[in-house]
Enzyme design. Structure first.
Site, mmCIF file in Angstrom:
data_model
loop_
_atom_site.group_PDB
_atom_site.id
_atom_site.type_symbol
_atom_site.label_atom_id
_atom_site.label_comp_id
_atom_site.label_asym_id
_atom_site.label_seq_id
_atom_site.Cartn_x
_atom_site.Cartn_y
_atom_site.Cartn_z
ATOM 1 N N LYS A 202 9.495 2.555 9.582
ATOM 2 C CA LYS A 202 8.771 1.271 9.601
ATOM 3 C C LYS A 202 8.747 0.772 8.166
ATOM 4 O O LYS A 202 8.109 1.357 7.303
ATOM 5 C CB LYS A 202 7.350 1.500 10.131
ATOM 6 C CG LYS A 202 6.706 0.293 10.808
ATOM 7 C CD LYS A 202 6.474 -0.902 9.926
ATOM 8 C CE LYS A 202 5.238 -0.769 9.062
ATOM 9 N NZ LYS A 202 5.070 -1.923 8.132
ATOM 10 N N GLU A 277 2.233 10.171 0.246
ATOM 11 C CA GLU A 277 2.413 9.871 -1.185
ATOM 12 C C GLU A 277 1.607 8.603 -1.429
ATOM 13 O O GLU A 277 1.973 7.528 -0.973
ATOM 14 C CB GLU A 277 3.906 9.701 -1.475
ATOM 15 C CG GLU A 277 4.248 9.911 -2.929
ATOM 16 C CD GLU A 277 4.318 8.613 -3.684
ATOM 17 O OE1 GLU A 277 3.286 8.247 -4.297
ATOM 18 O OE2 GLU A 277 5.374 7.970 -3.667
ATOM 19 N N CYS A 311 3.087 3.618 -8.173
ATOM 20 C CA CYS A 311 1.977 4.526 -7.919
ATOM 21 C C CYS A 311 1.738 5.420 -9.126
ATOM 22 O O CYS A 311 0.629 5.886 -9.347
ATOM 23 C CB CYS A 311 2.262 5.355 -6.676
ATOM 24 S SG CYS A 311 3.899 6.072 -6.674
ATOM 25 N N GLU A 408 -7.142 1.880 -8.663
ATOM 26 C CA GLU A 408 -5.728 1.539 -8.842
ATOM 27 C C GLU A 408 -5.574 0.023 -8.744
ATOM 28 O O GLU A 408 -5.976 -0.580 -7.750
ATOM 29 C CB GLU A 408 -4.890 2.212 -7.745
ATOM 30 C CG GLU A 408 -3.423 1.884 -7.851
ATOM 31 C CD GLU A 408 -2.560 2.659 -6.858
ATOM 32 O OE1 GLU A 408 -2.819 2.568 -5.649
ATOM 33 O OE2 GLU A 408 -1.633 3.348 -7.305
HETATM 34 P P1 NAI Z 1 -0.499 -0.364 2.537
HETATM 35 O O1 NAI Z 1 -0.825 1.057 2.410
HETATM 36 O O2 NAI Z 1 -1.328 -1.206 3.443
HETATM 37 O O3 NAI Z 1 1.034 -0.532 3.020
HETATM 38 C C1 NAI Z 1 2.033 0.457 2.938
HETATM 39 C C2 NAI Z 1 2.727 0.576 4.274
HETATM 40 O O4 NAI Z 1 1.776 0.985 5.255
HETATM 41 C C3 NAI Z 1 3.331 -0.726 4.800
HETATM 42 O O5 NAI Z 1 4.529 -0.442 5.479
HETATM 43 C C4 NAI Z 1 2.280 -1.192 5.787
HETATM 44 O O6 NAI Z 1 2.798 -2.023 6.798
HETATM 45 C C5 NAI Z 1 1.797 0.117 6.370
HETATM 46 N N1 NAI Z 1 0.470 0.061 6.975
HETATM 47 C C6 NAI Z 1 -0.579 -0.733 6.634
HETATM 48 N N2 NAI Z 1 -1.623 -0.509 7.454
HETATM 49 C C7 NAI Z 1 -1.237 0.460 8.321
HETATM 50 C C8 NAI Z 1 -1.874 1.122 9.410
HETATM 51 N N3 NAI Z 1 -3.122 0.829 9.772
HETATM 52 N N4 NAI Z 1 -1.180 2.085 10.073
HETATM 53 C C9 NAI Z 1 0.066 2.399 9.710
HETATM 54 N N5 NAI Z 1 0.728 1.786 8.710
HETATM 55 C C10 NAI Z 1 0.087 0.831 8.020
HETATM 56 O O7 NAI Z 1 -0.473 -0.977 1.093
HETATM 57 P P2 NAI Z 1 -0.620 -2.518 0.680
HETATM 58 O O8 NAI Z 1 -1.657 -3.179 1.521
HETATM 59 O O9 NAI Z 1 0.708 -3.116 0.666
HETATM 60 O O10 NAI Z 1 -1.136 -2.361 -0.796
HETATM 61 C C11 NAI Z 1 -2.504 -2.046 -1.056
HETATM 62 C C12 NAI Z 1 -2.637 -1.154 -2.243
HETATM 63 O O11 NAI Z 1 -2.064 0.099 -1.922
HETATM 64 C C13 NAI Z 1 -1.897 -1.592 -3.487
HETATM 65 O O12 NAI Z 1 -2.639 -2.496 -4.239
HETATM 66 C C14 NAI Z 1 -1.712 -0.284 -4.184
HETATM 67 O O13 NAI Z 1 -2.883 0.046 -4.873
HETATM 68 C C15 NAI Z 1 -1.513 0.709 -3.060
HETATM 69 N N6 NAI Z 1 -0.087 0.999 -2.818
HETATM 70 C C16 NAI Z 1 0.418 2.200 -3.230
HETATM 71 C C17 NAI Z 1 1.761 2.468 -3.073
HETATM 72 C C18 NAI Z 1 2.359 3.746 -3.523
HETATM 73 O O14 NAI Z 1 3.528 3.767 -3.860
HETATM 74 N N7 NAI Z 1 1.657 4.852 -3.494
HETATM 75 C C19 NAI Z 1 2.688 1.479 -2.509
HETATM 76 C C20 NAI Z 1 2.046 0.281 -2.039
HETATM 77 C C21 NAI Z 1 0.712 0.066 -2.218
#
Ligand code: NAI
Ligand code: MG
Length: 506
Positions: A202, A277, A311, A408
């Protein structure tokens, strides 16, 4: 500081074939076929530099996830994949890496348009690192060795032959973010394929394009139908459906700590295996005996690479008192010189943040930090009139309990704090976080560097460098930065089950 505003001027810089690929609504990959969503729904993908329409993509939800999981199960249990020799599987994974390199420019262009990052960066970092991940992992296919284990056999030693066999964990659900769209797909897919799993991937709703193009290359490489299924869609629908699907044996997630928790909840019902991660708030520590110029350059890249949307970004800077002013003013000067612009412009060094939402988050932190008394030495505001640009920012006068120090931000914002001595207090400050993903230490004293590195609660510590990633090195977090490791030999255990087989031979 020259920002081009029209999307047409951005698209003019990419070849006609890619323009026409973008102009065609992009379907999803299920069971080797490119299909529309069952619901018929699509969603829009935006160019974050111009806020203009970039592409239309099929919007997967629970019904499509269900189709994809069935296809992955069937490919695992009934298709040629499960019978393929480790050598043939390795060659196939290697071929995927070759195809990525053969499409270097095109993939870097897609990444730049979709995510906003400079084409020049995607071309030397994201795309080659993605290819390397497949090349590196391909070698493991033939080296997934169990062990012969001598057992005591209670009263009858020598009467049993015991060994372990490493088997693929099965159907894997993988959910990835938008900060390195192609590379995150590679980090997930390459080890899953090398170990013989099948996958439902996904991709992030903000940046689905490069993974969909990768899907075409996977089919071109000769991957059997259903081994990798790629479903673009939203987190709350497609992502949640995948995390909760009973047909999935294991979930691998990269993204926010908040959603990581939801993944664990969804997987807990059937106790599915989970690797995570997640976020970070990584300390970057500069001692006064460091090579100061190298430390300033390294700390600048440590926070501003990929617009701070990493991250592992070195987002908390700790500098020894005596050199604090010199170091932070050096980083601020570098920050002020970074050229912001459209990713396809060769002069651009930093693009926009990925989306309106991320722009809102980051500028919200800038406001909160300044309200709590932090001072911006440089930056602190948006850049330009259009697109999600935020100026690279250095905040000083920070206190340990400020939101900008604790949370973060995932944007180009560095918080800098002085320290007196490299003592327990420094280690405590550096470890004072719910996260534990990465850290940096800058000093000419290699013994001191290693003493500090040993005491930092972080999955990666860089000494006199930052952001050095390699397919062979494990990456992942302590504390709330996650479970398990990506990359290197360490990632293989995420995708394998060890079976102990014991035969009576007496
Ligand atoms: P997110 O965690 O919501 O999104 C990452 C992935 O998870 C996307 O594919 C999204 O569609 C999916 N996702 C979202 N809600 C979900 C759910 N309920 N069940 C299953 N999958 C789900 O991150 P977002 O909203 O893009 O960013 C929010 C914050 O997260 C950022 O500001 C940052 O701090 C952090 N982040 C950390 C990352 C990392 O590399 N560790 C990458 C992206 C965001
Ligand atoms: Mg989210």
């Amino acid at each position: 500081m020259n920002v081009h505003l029209a999307s047409s001027s951005t698209l003019e810089k990419v070849p006609a074939a890619l323009r026409s690929w973008l102009a065609t609504p992009r379907p999803m990959l299920i069971n080797g076929k490119w299909v529309q969503a069952r619901s018929g729904k699509v969603f829009e993908v935006q160019d974050p530099a111009t806020e203009m329409h970039l592409a239309t993509v099929a919007e997967g939800d629970a019904a499509d996830i269900d189709d994809a999981v069935r296809a992955a199960r069937n490919a695992l249990e009934n298709g040629p994949w499960g019978r393929m020799s480790p050598s043939a599987r390795g060659r196939l994974v290697h071929r995927i890496g070759d195809l990525i390199l053969e499409h270097l420019d095109e993939l870097a262009q897609l990444e730049s348009l979709d995510n906003g990052k400079p084409f020049s960066v995607a071309r030397v970092a994201d795309v080659p690192l993605s290819a390397d991940m497949f090349h590196y992992m391909s070698g493991w296919s033939t080296k997934l060795e169990g062990k012969h284990i001598p057992i005591s056999g209670l009263a009858a030693p020598g009467q049993y032959l015991s060994f372990t066999r490493l088997e693929p964990v099965g159907v894997v659900g993988q959910i990835i973010p938008w900060n390195f769209p192609l590379l995150m797909a590679a980090w997930k897919l390459a080890p899953a394929l090398a170990t013989g799993c099948t996958v439902v991937l996904k991709v992030a709703e903000e940046t689905p394009l490069s993974a969909l193009r990768l899907g075409e290359l996977l089919m071109e490489a000769g991957l059997p139908d259903g081994v990798v299924n790629i479903v673009p869609g939203f987190g709350e629908t497609a992502g949640a459906a995948l995390a909760a699907h009973p047909g999935v044996d294991k979930i691998a997630f990269t993204g926010s700590t908040e959603v990581g928790r939801l993944i664990v909840q969804a997987a807990s019902r059937d106790l599915r295996k989970v690797s995570l991660e997640l976020g970070g708030k990584s300390p970057n520590i500069i001692l006064d005996d460091a090579d100061i110029d190298a430390a300033i350059a390294g700390a600048t890249a440590g926070i501003f690479f990929n617009h701070g949307q990493c991250c592992n970004a070195g987002s908390r800077l700790y500098v020894q008192e005596k050199i604090f002013d010199k170091v932070v003013s050096g980083i601020a000067a570098n920050a002020g010189n970074i050229k912001l612009g459209v990713g396809m412009d060769p002069a651009t060094e930093m693009g926009p943040l990925v989306s309106q939402v991320q722009y809102g988050r980051v500028t919200g932190y800038l406001k909160a930090g300044q309200e709590e008394g932090a001072r911006a030495l440089t930056g602190g505001t948006r850049h330009g009139e259009r697109g999600f640009f935020v100026k690279p920012t250095v905040l000083v006068d920070t206190k340990p309990d400020m939101k900008v120090v604790r949370e973060e931000i995932f944007g180009p914002v560095l918080v800098a704090t002085p320290f007196k001595d490299a003592d327990d207090g420094l280690i405590a400050a550096a470890n004072d976080s719910i996260y534990g993903l990465a850290a940096g230490v800058w000093t000419r004293d290699i013994a001191k560097a290693n003493q500090i590195a040993n005491r930092l609660k972080a999955g990666t510590v860089w000494v006199n460098c930052y952001h050095v990633f390699d397919s062979a090195l494990p990456f992942g977090g302590y504390k709330q930065s996650g479970w398990g490791r990506e990359m290197g030999q360490a990632v293989l255990s995420n995708y394998l089950e060890a079976k102990a087989i014991t035969s009576r031979i007496a």
